[in-house]
Design an enzyme around this catalytic site. Structure first.
Site: not given
Ligand SMILES: NC(=O)C1=CN([C@@H]2O[C@H](COP(=O)(O)OP(=O)(O)OC[C@H]3O[C@@H](n4cnc5c(N)ncnc54)[C@H](O)[C@@H]3O)[C@@H](O)[C@H]2O)C=CC1
Ligand SMILES: C[C@H](O)[C@@H]1OC(=O)[C@H](O)[C@@H]1O
Length: 261
Positions: A151, A164, A11, A71-72, A168, A13, A197, A202
């Site tokens: 996170s 989510y 990720g 794609d991971v 994490k 990019s 961040i 976000n």
């Protein structure tokens, strides 16, 4: 600190992954930049073009760069990606699992498919990449570094992040458990836990001025974090300076977590 090392950042990019990739290159590593081609553009971006731009920035730092598409969440694609990195850059010493998504969603109306998608990318993706990278590192016989971008959300809840935050927390737990079988091979596994961040993840959430003001008011260092703020801690964990650090978590949040009142 990382001369002669080869790193892969998933990720990468944009956002934290890009910042980490550039930090690793600035510290002397050759860096592979993972990107993926989503069904629909993310935040209106062209991931392939963005990844090529990151490679150009790595090369401008005097290091070799390589853009690798995968794609991971796709095990075969991940294993092919790692094979390509080893073939093109000559080995793999550092893996940083940064790929992640967080589409905010209400818990009671959340479709099962969204849970599956977020877990597939954020946690299964980290497992697949870590396993493929660790197999190479063990075969190389010179140790290695695996770093998970967990996170602050591993430590606290998010009302619109019920899909989510477990990923994490799971990222950190994965690093803790991997540290055990990989320790005898000299491979360390650690987590970095960013706070708030400023990245695309976000963008929508922070378009609400009240939310932004709330978070801003809770950060003792007085500002939101930038991807560059995550690069230094990752470079440390990737370096020989952290040779005796494994299974650990490094909170990088400007004091957001501790500032309840
Ligand atoms: N921005 C923040 O406040 C925080 C972010 N994080 C974590 O940092 C990591 C990076 O997030 P950001 O840079 O902020 O977001 P971002 O949205 O700017 O970057 C996410 C990256 O992951 C890539 N990605 C998404 N799905 C992928 C897939 N299936 N395969 C490969 N790549 C994929 C995207 O293309 C992008 O390059 C995530 O794991 C996130 O959970 C953790 C704490 C705070
Ligand atoms: C997506 C969130 O806004 C971001 O990512 C996290 O892990 C933290 O919850 C940050 O606020």
């Amino acid at each position: 600190m990382l001369n002669g090392r080869t790193a892969l950042v998933t990720g990468a990019s944009r956002g934290i992954g890009r910042g980490v990739a550039l930090g690793l290159a600035a510290a002397g590593a050759d860096v592979a930049v993972n990107y993926h081609r989503p069904a629909e553009a993310e935040f209106g971006r062209d991931n392939a073009a963005d990844a090529a731009g990151v490679v150009a920035e790595i090369e401008a730092l005097g290091r070799r760069g390589l853009a690798v598409e995968a794609d991971v969440a796709d095990g075969a694609a991940v294993r092919q990606m790692v094979d390509t990195v080893v073939k093109e850059l000559g080995g793999l010493d550092v893996l940083v699992n940064s790929a992640g998504i967080c589409p905010f969603h209400d818990f009671l109306t959340m479709p099962e498919e969204l849970w599956d998608r977020v877990h597939g990318v954020n946690l299964k993706g980290a497992f697949l990449c870590s396993q493929a990278a660790a197999r190479v590192m063990v075969e190389q016989g010179r140790g290695g570094r695996i770093i998970g971008i967990s996170s602050i959300s591993a430590l606290v809840g998010g009302g619109m992040q019920t899909h989510y935050t477990p990923t994490k927390a799971g990222m950190h737990s994965l690093m803790q458990s991997m540290a055990i079988p990989l320790g005898p091979h000299g491979i360390t596994c650690n987590s970095v836990l960013p706070g708030a961040i400023a990245t695309d993840i976000n963008k929508d959430d922070w378009s609400d001025p009240d939310k932004r003001a709330y978070l801003d008011g809770r950060i003792p260092l007085g500002r939101f974090g930038e991807p560059d703020d995550i690069a230094g801690p990752v470079v440390f964990l990737a370096s020989d300076a952290a040779r005796y650090v494994t299974g650990s978590a490094l909170l990088v949040d400007g004091g957001l977590f501790v500032n309840l009142q």
